[in-house]
Design a protein around this motif. Sequence first.
Motif, PDB file in Angstrom:
ATOM      1  N   VAL A  66       4.801   3.389 -12.161  1.00 15.76           N
ATOM      2  CA  VAL A  66       4.557   4.480 -11.209  1.00 15.76           C
ATOM      3  C   VAL A  66       3.932   5.692 -11.909  1.00 15.76           C
ATOM      4  N   VAL A  67       4.557   6.162 -12.966  1.00 16.89           N
ATOM      5  CA  VAL A  67       4.085   7.323 -13.724  1.00 16.89           C
ATOM      6  C   VAL A  67       3.983   6.924 -15.189  1.00 16.89           C
ATOM      7  N   THR A  68       2.798   7.157 -15.778  1.00 21.17           N
ATOM      8  CA  THR A  68       2.562   6.869 -17.194  1.00 21.17           C
ATOM      9  C   THR A  68       2.180   8.150 -17.909  1.00 21.17           C
ATOM     10  N   ARG A  69       2.969   8.531 -18.950  1.00 18.97           N
ATOM     11  CA  ARG A  69       2.689   9.735 -19.736  1.00 18.97           C
ATOM     12  C   ARG A  69       2.496  10.958 -18.834  1.00 18.97           C
ATOM     13  N   GLY A  70       3.332  11.016 -17.775  1.00 19.75           N
ATOM     14  CA  GLY A  70       3.325  12.171 -16.884  1.00 19.75           C
ATOM     15  C   GLY A  70       2.280  12.140 -15.796  1.00 19.75           C
ATOM     16  N   ILE A  71       1.422  11.103 -15.758  1.00 22.65           N
ATOM     17  CA  ILE A  71       0.352  11.024 -14.761  1.00 22.65           C
ATOM     18  C   ILE A  71       0.636   9.851 -13.827  1.00 22.65           C
ATOM     19  N   VAL A  72       0.532  10.100 -12.503  1.00 18.10           N
ATOM     20  CA  VAL A  72       0.790   9.073 -11.493  1.00 18.10           C
ATOM     21  C   VAL A  72      -0.334   8.040 -11.536  1.00 18.10           C
ATOM     22  N   ARG A  73       0.052   6.789 -11.513  1.00 20.72           N
ATOM     23  CA  ARG A  73      -0.952   5.724 -11.499  1.00 20.72           C
ATOM     24  C   ARG A  73      -1.706   5.739 -10.154  1.00 20.72           C
ATOM     25  N   PRO A  74      -2.981   5.334 -10.151  1.00 23.96           N
ATOM     26  CA  PRO A  74      -3.811   5.435  -8.944  1.00 23.96           C
ATOM     27  C   PRO A  74      -3.215   4.783  -7.704  1.00 23.96           C
ATOM     28  N   THR A  75      -2.603   3.615  -7.867  1.00 25.12           N
ATOM     29  CA  THR A  75      -2.056   2.911  -6.703  1.00 25.12           C
ATOM     30  C   THR A  75      -0.984   3.726  -6.000  1.00 25.12           C
ATOM     31  N   TRP A  76      -0.226   4.537  -6.770  1.00 25.07           N
ATOM     32  CA  TRP A  76       0.884   5.310  -6.211  1.00 25.07           C
ATOM     33  C   TRP A  76       0.482   6.726  -5.811  1.00 25.07           C
ATOM     34  N   MET A  77      -0.788   7.102  -6.043  1.00 19.72           N
ATOM     35  CA  MET A  77      -1.208   8.456  -5.675  1.00 19.72           C
ATOM     36  C   MET A  77      -1.229   8.625  -4.159  1.00 19.72           C
ATOM     37  N   PRO A  78      -0.945   9.822  -3.658  1.00 16.42           N
ATOM     38  CA  PRO A  78      -0.927  10.048  -2.197  1.00 16.42           C
ATOM     39  C   PRO A  78      -2.243   9.707  -1.513  1.00 16.42           C
ATOM     40  N   ILE A  79      -3.366   9.806  -2.250  1.00 16.76           N
ATOM     41  CA  ILE A  79      -4.659   9.529  -1.627  1.00 16.76           C
ATOM     42  C   ILE A  79      -5.032   8.049  -1.688  1.00 16.76           C
ATOM     43  N   THR A  87      -5.488   4.224  -0.905  1.00 18.13           N
ATOM     44  CA  THR A  87      -5.577   3.431   0.337  1.00 18.13           C
ATOM     45  C   THR A  87      -4.842   2.113   0.220  1.00 18.13           C
ATOM     46  N   ILE A  88      -4.285   1.853  -0.964  1.00 22.64           N
ATOM     47  CA  ILE A  88      -3.536   0.598  -1.178  1.00 22.64           C
ATOM     48  C   ILE A  88      -2.147   0.934  -1.719  1.00 22.64           C
ATOM     49  N   LEU A  89      -1.469   1.833  -1.022  1.00 26.21           N
ATOM     50  CA  LEU A  89      -0.132   2.223  -1.455  1.00 26.21           C
ATOM     51  C   LEU A  89       0.789   1.001  -1.515  1.00 26.21           C
ATOM     52  N   PRO A  90       1.713   0.966  -2.471  1.00 23.63           N
ATOM     53  CA  PRO A  90       2.684  -0.134  -2.526  1.00 23.63           C
ATOM     54  C   PRO A  90       3.493  -0.195  -1.240  1.00 23.63           C
ATOM     55  N   LYS A  91       3.641  -1.402  -0.709  1.00 22.92           N
ATOM     56  CA  LYS A  91       4.382  -1.578   0.542  1.00 22.92           C
ATOM     57  C   LYS A  91       5.828  -1.964   0.260  1.00 22.92           C
ATOM     58  N   VAL A  92       6.720  -1.314   0.990  1.00 21.01           N
ATOM     59  CA  VAL A  92       8.147  -1.599   0.894  1.00 21.01           C
ATOM     60  C   VAL A  92       8.518  -2.453   2.097  1.00 21.01           C
ATOM     61  N   ASP A  93       9.065  -3.633   1.840  1.00 17.88           N
ATOM     62  CA  ASP A  93       9.373  -4.581   2.901  1.00 17.88           C
ATOM     63  C   ASP A  93      10.348  -3.997   3.915  1.00 17.88           C
ATOM     64  N   ASN A  94      10.230  -4.448   5.155  1.00 18.57           N
ATOM     65  CA  ASN A  94      11.114  -3.919   6.198  1.00 18.57           C
ATOM     66  C   ASN A  94      12.578  -4.255   5.945  1.00 18.57           C
ATOM     67  N   ASN A  95      12.859  -5.333   5.206  1.00 18.33           N
ATOM     68  CA  ASN A  95      14.241  -5.709   4.922  1.00 18.33           C
ATOM     69  C   ASN A  95      14.810  -4.989   3.702  1.00 18.33           C
ATOM     70  N   GLN A  96      13.988  -4.164   3.042  1.00 16.99           N
ATOM     71  CA  GLN A  96      14.437  -3.463   1.847  1.00 16.99           C
ATOM     72  C   GLN A  96      15.024  -2.117   2.246  1.00 16.99           C
ATOM     73  N   LEU A  97      16.302  -1.925   1.930  1.00 20.39           N
ATOM     74  CA  LEU A  97      16.998  -0.706   2.340  1.00 20.39           C
ATOM     75  C   LEU A  97      16.720   0.463   1.411  1.00 20.39           C
ATOM     76  N   GLY A  98      16.201   0.194   0.233  1.00 18.61           N
ATOM     77  CA  GLY A  98      15.928   1.266  -0.712  1.00 18.61           C
ATOM     78  C   GLY A  98      15.066   0.758  -1.854  1.00 18.61           C
ATOM     79  N   THR A  99      14.621   1.681  -2.700  1.00 15.42           N
ATOM     80  CA  THR A  99      13.829   1.344  -3.880  1.00 15.42           C
ATOM     81  C   THR A  99      14.467   2.008  -5.090  1.00 15.42           C
ATOM     82  N   ARG A 100      14.639   1.251  -6.159  1.00 16.36           N
ATOM     83  CA  ARG A 100      15.202   1.809  -7.394  1.00 16.36           C
ATOM     84  C   ARG A 100      14.067   2.094  -8.371  1.00 16.36           C
ATOM     85  N   PHE A 101      13.952   3.351  -8.782  1.00 15.46           N
ATOM     86  CA  PHE A 101      13.022   3.762  -9.824  1.00 15.46           C
ATOM     87  C   PHE A 101      13.813   3.989 -11.114  1.00 15.46           C
TER      88      PHE A 101
END
Length: 595
Positions: free
Chosen positions: A91-104, A106-120
């Motif tokens: 998700v974050v490398t050396r303090g910089i957000v990786r492109p896939t996880w950036m707010p802009i 268009t291919i944000l990681p999808k969280v499955d509907n059956n997933q109640l939470g995400t552990r970082f």
Amino acid sequence: MAEDGLSQFYQASVGSSIPSHVEEGMVSGNATYSKSLPLTIAYDCEKPYASNVTVVLIVEPFNPIFFSWVKRCGVPLTGLSVGISRGGDEVVTRGIVRPTWMPISTILPKVDNNQLGTRFWVDCKPSHEVVTIIVGSLTVPSADVDCYPYFVPDLTRENATVISRPLDLYYKCTGVGEMKFLASMFLAGPYTPPKFAMHKLVGGPRRNIAVGTKPLEADVVNNGTTSIQWTPSSPTPTHVPEKQAEITFWFNSMSNASDPFGDIPIKSIVTKANPPSVYITTNHTSLVDKKVPTSPAPVTFTFECIDTKQSNVTISLEFDGFDPLFWVFVKDCPPRPKGVNIGTAPDLHDVVYNGNTLPAWSRSWKQTNATVYGSSFESIFYAELKADDPNAVIKVKKVQISTGSLPNCTATHSPLSTLTAKTQRVEVFYNCSVAGKTDFLLLLSLDEPYTDISWAWTKEVGGTRRGLNVGTTVGGDNVVKDGVTNLSWHSAPDPTPSSPDPDSTNDDSLSSFSLTTPSSSSPTSSVSALEWTTTLYFSMDPRAPIGSSLPHQKITSISVAIPSSECQSVVTGTLLDGGVVTYNSTSYLTITYHC
């Protein structure tokens, strides 16, 4: 410069060489002679950069005034990494957000509907203070979606440490649709806050669950998908044979047993038969409102055929925020034992007629079942077989009686081994010591090929002693009629049901009762001053309640109270010390006054 007390209109235009590094746009206000008006520029640095910030003041009708400076945005905290695995930096490398996880992205990681939470997982070398971490909606959610995301822990004023520590994001969503979240981690010092986003799917089909007819199998439901032979559209639907009285399904979760957020619990298990020719019971309570176990858990569904028709049985699992998960099968029912009649009196076929339980006695009936009054200590049913062959016999393999949830209330029954042309009695004896109501079910398990016969009824325990009469003449009822005191003989509020006699036995004192009487301000019956005794005669109404033998009642205790201290009383008679009132008794009490 305006004169004192006057104002001068101005406009300020704020711009930046890097878009979105400052709050851009036009502002306006009034500058006065006697005070200063602040103009605040808010920065929102998205990445390290040196940006020229220009402010232009338009003071009409004068020439614009402008000034500018360089804003240097914070640098990344190079020792910070955030991953979705321990020690990872997906998700974050050396303090910089990786492109896939950036707010802009268009291919944000999808969280499955059956997933109640995400552990970082958060790592920082060296340790550094996190001011706060917040999460909110990145886009307007679907109309039917409602989410309340939050982090545990929130890391407010805590250190992001050298050793990986978990950071759990709970979604708490309801409805069906999707929602995008933005998480922002604000750091102490001049460091750029990492902001990462994700795309959450909400509701829809419930997956990660398996159902099988055997342990560790998923032949009915596999990962939330129902097998074709268990669907309503199946060309070859699954059948449960005629004489098979139950079926067991094995439930287990396909989720990771180590998932820190747990699994989605089953809200309810609903069964439906169409047409309603089958009554279904189940022991599913061990799974409702609980996490589906990762090891197979059995749930047994028991069938009672109340008609000969085939019935399509649907079993539906319901979840909060998800589509129901269901499967369908066909229950075959054996033929009814035609000619079998059962009634509450000889030749009265008011319980079972021609092998079919009548609605008022069926446990699947929506209306109130037949009721046996609390006055009855036993019920008698009369069974016969009317067939073309007078010597026809249907074997009864078992007679079984079951009761509801009322404690200390059981029943026994007389034996019955065959159904023949001769009318036979089936007697049910009650042993209840707690006032209330409960349901009884009597089941006759018949020899093949016939389906079983059962009927149900409600048993009152305690309450009004129906059928009990008290009068001032033999057989009279002018004082108490059918368990209810005449208004002219009553002045006290309704008494509450008396407690059962703890020493009661299985003879005539299986239950104790008190008289239910209407209230009245004062009695209107009186005894003449010349009368020194009053005699009351007790009897039972000869009409027997549903399914009962001739009525009788044991009197467990008698008390006489005279409020005046000027008078005393002496009670004599045949009902003292536990006398029994019958339908033709001349039981009496005599009260002698001494004033």
